[in-house]
Scaffold this motif. Structure first.
Motif, PDB file in Angstrom:
ATOM      1  N   LEU A 273       0.847  -1.195   0.000  1.00 16.03           N
ATOM      2  CA  LEU A 273       0.000   0.000   0.000  1.00 16.03           C
ATOM      3  C   LEU A 273       0.880   1.242   0.000  1.00 16.03           C
ATOM      4  O   LEU A 273       1.363   1.677   1.053  1.00 16.03           O
ATOM      5  CB  LEU A 273      -0.933  -0.033   1.212  1.00 16.03           C
ATOM      6  N   ALA A 275      -0.102   4.118  -1.589  1.00 12.33           N
ATOM      7  CA  ALA A 275      -0.888   5.321  -1.907  1.00 12.33           C
ATOM      8  C   ALA A 275      -0.815   6.330  -0.763  1.00 12.33           C
ATOM      9  O   ALA A 275      -0.750   5.960   0.411  1.00 12.33           O
ATOM     10  CB  ALA A 275      -2.340   4.944  -2.165  1.00 12.33           C
ATOM     11  N   ALA A 308      -5.349   0.739   4.842  1.00 13.03           N
ATOM     12  CA  ALA A 308      -4.406  -0.269   5.346  1.00 13.03           C
ATOM     13  C   ALA A 308      -5.011  -0.992   6.546  1.00 13.03           C
ATOM     14  O   ALA A 308      -4.972  -2.230   6.619  1.00 13.03           O
ATOM     15  CB  ALA A 308      -3.089   0.401   5.718  1.00 13.03           C
ATOM     16  N   LYS A 338       2.742   1.673  14.156  1.00 13.18           N
ATOM     17  CA  LYS A 338       1.826   1.619  13.002  1.00 13.18           C
ATOM     18  C   LYS A 338       1.652   0.179  12.501  1.00 13.18           C
ATOM     19  O   LYS A 338       0.577  -0.218  12.097  1.00 13.18           O
ATOM     20  CB  LYS A 338       2.392   2.513  11.895  1.00 13.18           C
TER      21      LYS A 338
HETATM   22  O1  C5P Z   1      -1.030   6.539   9.100  1.00 13.91           O
HETATM   23  P1  C5P Z   1      -0.156   6.864   7.917  1.00 13.91           P
HETATM   24  O2  C5P Z   1      -0.844   7.755   6.916  1.00 13.91           O
HETATM   25  O3  C5P Z   1       1.189   7.341   8.284  1.00 13.91           O
HETATM   26  O4  C5P Z   1       0.069   5.443   7.243  1.00 13.91           O
HETATM   27  C1  C5P Z   1       0.637   5.299   5.989  1.00 13.91           C
HETATM   28  C2  C5P Z   1       0.233   3.962   5.413  1.00 13.91           C
HETATM   29  O5  C5P Z   1      -1.163   3.756   5.592  1.00 13.91           O
HETATM   30  C3  C5P Z   1       0.463   3.904   3.908  1.00 13.91           C
HETATM   31  O6  C5P Z   1       0.727   2.567   3.556  1.00 13.91           O
HETATM   32  C4  C5P Z   1      -0.864   4.372   3.354  1.00 13.91           C
HETATM   33  O7  C5P Z   1      -1.095   3.841   2.051  1.00 13.91           O
HETATM   34  C5  C5P Z   1      -1.841   3.815   4.358  1.00 13.91           C
HETATM   35  N1  C5P Z   1      -3.048   4.641   4.570  1.00 13.91           N
HETATM   36  C6  C5P Z   1      -4.265   4.127   4.197  1.00 13.91           C
HETATM   37  N2  C5P Z   1      -5.419   4.849   4.418  1.00 13.91           N
HETATM   38  C7  C5P Z   1      -5.351   6.065   4.984  1.00 13.91           C
HETATM   39  C8  C5P Z   1      -4.107   6.608   5.370  1.00 13.91           C
HETATM   40  C9  C5P Z   1      -2.967   5.858   5.145  1.00 13.91           C
HETATM   41  O8  C5P Z   1      -4.295   3.015   3.671  1.00 13.91           O
HETATM   42  N3  C5P Z   1      -6.478   6.742   5.181  1.00 13.91           N
END
Ligand code: C5P
Length: 415
Positions: A273, A275, A308, A338
Motif C-alpha cells: 500500500l 498510496a 491499510a 503503526k
Molecule cells: O497513518 P499513515 O498515513 O502514516 O500510514 C501510511 C500507510 O497507511 C500507507 O501505507 C498508506 O497507504 C496507508 N493509509 C491508508 N489509508 C489512509 C491513510 C494511510 O491506507 N487513510
C-alpha cells in the motif's frame, strides 16, 4: 551482473541518441560486450565512429556490407545477444517493432532475438501520449518486451512532460535487474495501490496531495517482471505503465480506493500500500461550484477510512500486507506502532528529511521495518532500485526468495 554479458544496443534517430554514447561507455565499463546497431537516420545524431570506438566493435547499420559484399547476419546477432536494448526508441521504430516490420538491420535483429528485449522510448510529450504510441508500447509489452517508460522532465523541444529518455545510469541499473531477475513470483497475486486520492469540495475543486505514484508504479512493474499478476489500484496520476501482467483500476477518492482494494483483497496473496491516501474529506460536497463572496469559507472535514487498517482487519493467514510511512520524528518507534495498529507485516519507512527522497523525486531512502526482524536501512537509491529491495523483502516474507541473502540476517551479522 553485466560482466561478459553480450548486449546489443540499438540506437534510433532521436535527439536522445547523443546519450547512447554515454550508455555504451557505461556498459563497456561494467564488463559487457556491446554490439551497436544504428538506424541510418540515427547516424545524423551520433557517429558510428564514436560508437565503434567506445564499444570496441564496428557499429553496424546496413543489412549488407557494401565493401566486401557480405551481409550482417541478423539471425546470428539475434542469437548471440543475452539482451537487446533499443535506446532511444523513437515513435517510428516502436511502431515498426510493434507491427513486425523488418526494413533495417535493427528491426530484423529484433525479430530474430531470443533474448529479453528492453526499449527506452524518447520523444516529445504529445507523441509519447498519442494513442498510437501508447497502443504500440502496450503491444510491445504484451509480446514480452520490457518497456522503460520515459520519465517526465524538460524535453529538447523546451516543453515539459513525459517523453525524455531514461538517464543512462538508470537504464544500466534496469538492465542489471533484468539480467539478474528471477521469476520467483510466478503465479503470485499482488495488489498495489499508488498515487494520491482527490476528495471533492465541489464539482471543480478537491483536496489532494503531491504524490506522483512513481514509487507504487515501480513496485507494480518489479512484481510483474518477476512473474506476479498485479492489480494496480491507482489514484489520479498522470504516469503510465504498460505490462501484460498489470491490471490497472483507476479511482479518485479514498472511499473508492478502499472499495476497489477490499473487493480484490480476498483473492490476493499480498498487498503493498504505497498510496498517499487523503486523511480527511469535506463532510459535504457542494452540488454546484462554490462562489467567492469575499467572506471566509469554512470547510468541515471528516476522517477518511484507513485502507491499510481495513485490509489488516480482513487479512487471512498467509497473506502479507505492507504499507508505507513517512515520519518526521521518532521514526522507528512510530513505524513499529503503526505495524501493530494497522495489522501490517512490514512498513517501508520514508525519510522526508533526506534531500532527493519522497514525493515526485526519482530517488528515495527507506528503512524496512518488519514485525519479525530488526529494521534494515538502505542508502539513497532510485525508486526502481528501492522497488527491487521492497520486492526482495516481500519474496523473502512469502518464502519465495530462492537463494537470495536475507537482508535481516545480513544486518544482524553487520551489527
Ligand atoms: O497513518 P499513515 O498515513 O502514516 O500510514 C501510511 C500507510 O497507511 C500507507 O501505507 C498508506 O497507504 C496507508 N493509509 C491508508 N489509508 C489512509 C491513510 C494511510 O491506507 N487513510
Amino acid at each position: 551482473m553485466l560482466q561478459d554479458k553480450k548486449i546489443i544496443v540499438g540506437i534510433t534517430a532521436g535527439i536522445a541518441a547523443y546519450k547512447a554514447a554515454i550508455l555504451v561507455r557505461a556498459l563497456v565499463k561494467k564488463g559487457a560486450q556491446v554490439q551497436v546497431i544504428l538506424t541510418e537516420k540515427a547516424k545524423k545524431f551520433v557517429t558510428p565512429l564514436t560508437l565503434a570506438t567506445l564499444s570496441k566493435r564496428p557499429a553496424l547499420s546496413a543489412l549488407a556490407n557494401e565493401a566486401d559484399g557480405t551481409w550482417h547476419n541478423h539471425v546470428e546477432l539475434g542469437l548471440w545477444a543475452d539482451l537487446m536494448l533499443v535506446a532511444p526508441a523513437t515513435a517510428n521504430t516502436l511502431a515498426k517493432m510493434a507491427n513486425g516490420q523488418a526494413d533495417s538491420l535493427l528491426l530484423t535483429t529484433y525479430l530474430s532475438a531470443r533474448c529479453p528485449v528492453v526499449v527506452a522510448p524518447a520523444m516529445d510529450l504529445d507523441m509519447y501520449a498519442h494513442p498510437s504510441t501508447r497502443e504500440n508500447l502496450r503491444r510491445l509489452a504484451a509480446f514480452g518486451n520490457i518497456v522503460l517508460e520515459a520519465p517526465a522532465g524538460e524535453l529538447a523541444s523546451g516543453l515539459v512532460g513525459q517523453g525524455r529518455m531514461m538517464e543512462p545510469e538508470d537504464i544500466v541499473a534496469a538492465l542489471e535487474r533484468v539480467l539478474g531477475r528471477g521469476r520467483e513470483l510466478e503465479g503470485l497475486r499482488a495488489l498495489v495501490n499508488a498515487g494520491p486520492t482527490h476528495e471533492a469540495i465541489d464539482p471543480v475543486r478537491f483536496i489532494g496531495n503531491h504524490s506522483s505514484g512513481k514509487m507504487g508504479l515501480a513496485i507494480a512493474r518489479e512484481l510483474a517482471e518477476r512473474g506476479a499478476q498485479v492489480c494496480l489500484v491507482a489514484g489520479p496520476i498522470a504516469l503510465r505503465l504498460e505490462h501484460p501482467r498489470v491490471e490497472r483500476v483507476d479511482v479518485v477518492s479514498a472511499r473508492e480506493m478502499l472499495q476497489a482494494c477490499l473487493d480484490r483483497w480476498p483473492g490476493m496473496d499480498c498487498a503493498i500500500l504505497s498510496a498517499a491516501v487523503a486523511d480527511y474529506r469535506p463532510a459535504e460536497v457542494a452540488p454546484r461550484k462554490i462562489k467567492r463572496d469575499g467572506e471566509a469559507l469554512r470547510l468541515e472535514l471528516v476522517p477518511n477510512p484507513d485502507i491499510a487498517a481495513e485490509m489488516g482487519k480482513a487479512k487471512r493467514p498467509g497473506q502479507i500486507l505492507a504499507g508505507f510511512a513517512l515520519e518526521t520524528n521518532d521514526e522507528l518507534r512510530n513505524a513499529q506502532a503503526k505495524l501493530q495498529r494497522k495489522g501490517l507485516d512490514f512498513i517501508v519507512l520514508n525519510s522526508l528529511a533526506e534531500p532527493g527522497a519522497g514525493f515526485a523525486h526519482d530517488t528515495n531512502r527507506v528503512t524496512l521495518v518488519d514485525a519479525l526482524r530488526p529494521p534494515v536501512p538502505f542508502p539513497l537509491k532510485t525508486k526502481d532500485q528501492v522497488a527491487a529491495d521492497i520486492v526482495d523483502h516481500l519474496a523473502l516474507r512469502l518464502g519465495r526468495a530462492g537463494n537470495m541473502p536475507d537482508p535481516g540476517s545480513v544486518q544482524q551479522a553487520a551489527d
